[in-house]
Design an enzyme around this catalytic site. Structure first.
Site, PDB file in Angstrom:
ATOM      1  N   GLU A  21      -1.455  -1.033  -5.825  1.00  0.00           N
ATOM      2  CA  GLU A  21      -2.691  -0.384  -6.245  1.00  0.00           C
ATOM      3  C   GLU A  21      -2.469   0.272  -7.598  1.00  0.00           C
ATOM      4  O   GLU A  21      -1.390   0.791  -7.865  1.00  0.00           O
ATOM      5  CB  GLU A  21      -3.053   0.736  -5.267  1.00  0.00           C
ATOM      6  CG  GLU A  21      -3.483   0.296  -3.923  1.00  0.00           C
ATOM      7  CD  GLU A  21      -3.463   1.494  -2.998  1.00  0.00           C
ATOM      8  OE1 GLU A  21      -4.535   2.031  -2.727  1.00  0.00           O
ATOM      9  OE2 GLU A  21      -2.384   1.886  -2.577  1.00  0.00           O
TER      10      GLU A  21
ATOM     11  N   ASP B 240      -2.665   1.347   7.113  1.00  0.00           N
ATOM     12  CA  ASP B 240      -1.958   1.047   5.862  1.00  0.00           C
ATOM     13  C   ASP B 240      -1.704  -0.453   5.700  1.00  0.00           C
ATOM     14  O   ASP B 240      -1.766  -0.985   4.597  1.00  0.00           O
ATOM     15  CB  ASP B 240      -0.629   1.808   5.802  1.00  0.00           C
ATOM     16  CG  ASP B 240      -0.845   3.301   5.679  1.00  0.00           C
ATOM     17  OD1 ASP B 240      -1.904   3.686   5.144  1.00  0.00           O
ATOM     18  OD2 ASP B 240       0.026   4.065   6.124  1.00  0.00           O
TER      19      ASP B 240
ATOM     20  N   ASP C  28       0.864  -1.180   0.000  1.00  0.00           N
ATOM     21  CA  ASP C  28       0.000   0.000   0.000  1.00  0.00           C
ATOM     22  C   ASP C  28       0.896   1.224   0.000  1.00  0.00           C
ATOM     23  O   ASP C  28       1.597   1.495   0.970  1.00  0.00           O
ATOM     24  CB  ASP C  28      -0.904  -0.008   1.232  1.00  0.00           C
ATOM     25  CG  ASP C  28      -1.774   1.243   1.293  1.00  0.00           C
ATOM     26  OD1 ASP C  28      -2.462   1.517   0.297  1.00  0.00           O
ATOM     27  OD2 ASP C  28      -1.746   1.943   2.319  1.00  0.00           O
TER      28      ASP C  28
END
Ligand SMILES: [Zn+2]
Length: 372
Positions: free
Chosen positions: A239, A330, A149
């Protein structure tokens, strides 16, 4: 293609292929004294860029190639195969001579295809382009995946680790100070024929040095982190962030001015500083990179799947409203990303087509940067 044009006089166009330009260049070189003093191959290779630009121009309606600014301080020159010799640490460049390379080289023994010498401020760098076999680049084959992340100034992994970017605040402060100095001093204006003052040039030199240091520290960090991941994991799941959209200016238009413009531009700077793109690029050739949709990854509970924006009332702490699970926000997001990635791997990674293309290119030619 060229012959077809010549057959029809109304369509006659000048010869703009690399081959024909190269031939004309060699003729010119025989007649021109100063051209002989320069290395032949790198200059001829520039014509390839010109030929490519013209071919591109005729193929599409993008318009004529634009001339590049003369004042570029980071110009580069390409030495194609045949105009250099690489033997261990010593590099021979045509008409320049023997230079010694510094830095470690993981691709020693591989076939060097071209050398790009680039001027970065007052230092020269040689980027050697190698042809590397697939086995040489293949990472671990253990089927393990890691979710990542990415955040402002740091990233979290699904293994529960938080990796912070090195602190460059001192260098940033220096850079800003020199930039302020430059603003106060006499800057060049080519249109009005104003030359920069010596004090301006001095500040610019120092500013560039600070910027270069910052750039190198960040890139080194990205290399080390991505190498560490590539050593232990076959897949890295990240991501699919739309950095361009995220860092859009909040300025708005004259009719509708935006709010919090300064705050947003500060955040934009922070987002871009972290260098997500650079990290992703480096991950892409050190392991298999899988991109998943970033939607809801920071709001969904990793344990029960409950998705609610109330799950994350504070920036750093995640607390599930349904099952009371709590974690670092996170790390929770990284676990969600990993779960999405694992599903994508199971599906045969149909949605990571773009990523696999990047990887293939990187496999054929890998770049190693060595300081001259
Ligand atoms: Zn939950």
């Amino acid at each position: 293609m060229m012959q077809a044009h010549q057959a029809d006089p109304t369509l006659a166009r000048p010869e703009i292929s690399f081959f024909s330009l190269g031939k004309a260049f060699i003729k010119l070189r025989h007649r021109t004294k100063w051209l002989k003093a320069l290395p032949c191959h790198p200059i001829r290779y520039q014509l390839k860029y010109q030929a490519d630009a013209w071919q591109q121009c005729f193929k599409s309606d993008k318009g004529f190639p634009k001339f590049k600014c003369k004042n570029h301080d980071n110009d580069s020159v390409t030495f194609p195969a045949g105009s250099f010799k690489l033997n261990g640490e010593s590099l021979y460049l045509q008409k320049i001579g023997q230079v010694v390379l510094s830095g470690s080289n993981p691709y020693e023994g591989c076939d060097a295809k071209q050398v790009v010498v680039k001027k970065d401020d007052d230092k020269f760098y040689a980027t050697v382009c190698y042809e590397v076999s697939e086995e040489h680049l293949a990472g671990v084959d253990n089927g393990k995946a890691l979710g990542i992340d990415m955040n402002v100034g740091q990233f979290a992994t699904s293994a529960g680790e938080l990796k912070h970017m090195p602190d460059v605040a001192r260098l940033e402060g220096k850079k800003n100070r020199y930039q302020r100095q430059m603003a106060r001093r006499r800057r060049p204006n080519h249109k009005q024929g104003i030359k920069p003052s010596n004090r301006y040039l001095k500040a610019r030199k120092r500013c560039r040095k600070a910027m270069r240091k910052i750039r190198h520290i960040r890139s080194n960090w990205q290399h080390q982190e991505s190498s560490a991941i590539g050593k232990d994991y076959q897949y890295a799941v990240v991501e699919n962030l739309n950095t361009k959209g995220m860092t859009k200016s909040a300025k708005g238009t004259v009719e509708e001015p935006g709010v919090n413009v300064a705050a947003k531009s500060g955040l934009n700077r922070e987002i871009l500083k972290t260098g997500w793109y650079g990290l992703k690029q480096k991950l892409a050739y050190k392991c298999e990179l899988i991109e998943v949709s970033a939607k809801n990854t920071s709001r969904r509970c990793h344990v029960c799947g409950h998705t609610d924006k109330d799950n994350r009332k504070r920036q750093a702490v995640f607390k599930c409203m349904a099952c009371d699970h709590s974690d670092n926000a996170d790390v929770n997001a990284a676990l969600n990303i990993l779960a999405l990635g694992t599903r994508a791997i199971g599906r045969g990674r149909g949605d990571s087509l773009e990523t696999s293309v990047i990887r293939q290119e990187d496999m054929l030619l890998d770049f190693v940067k060595l300081a001259l």
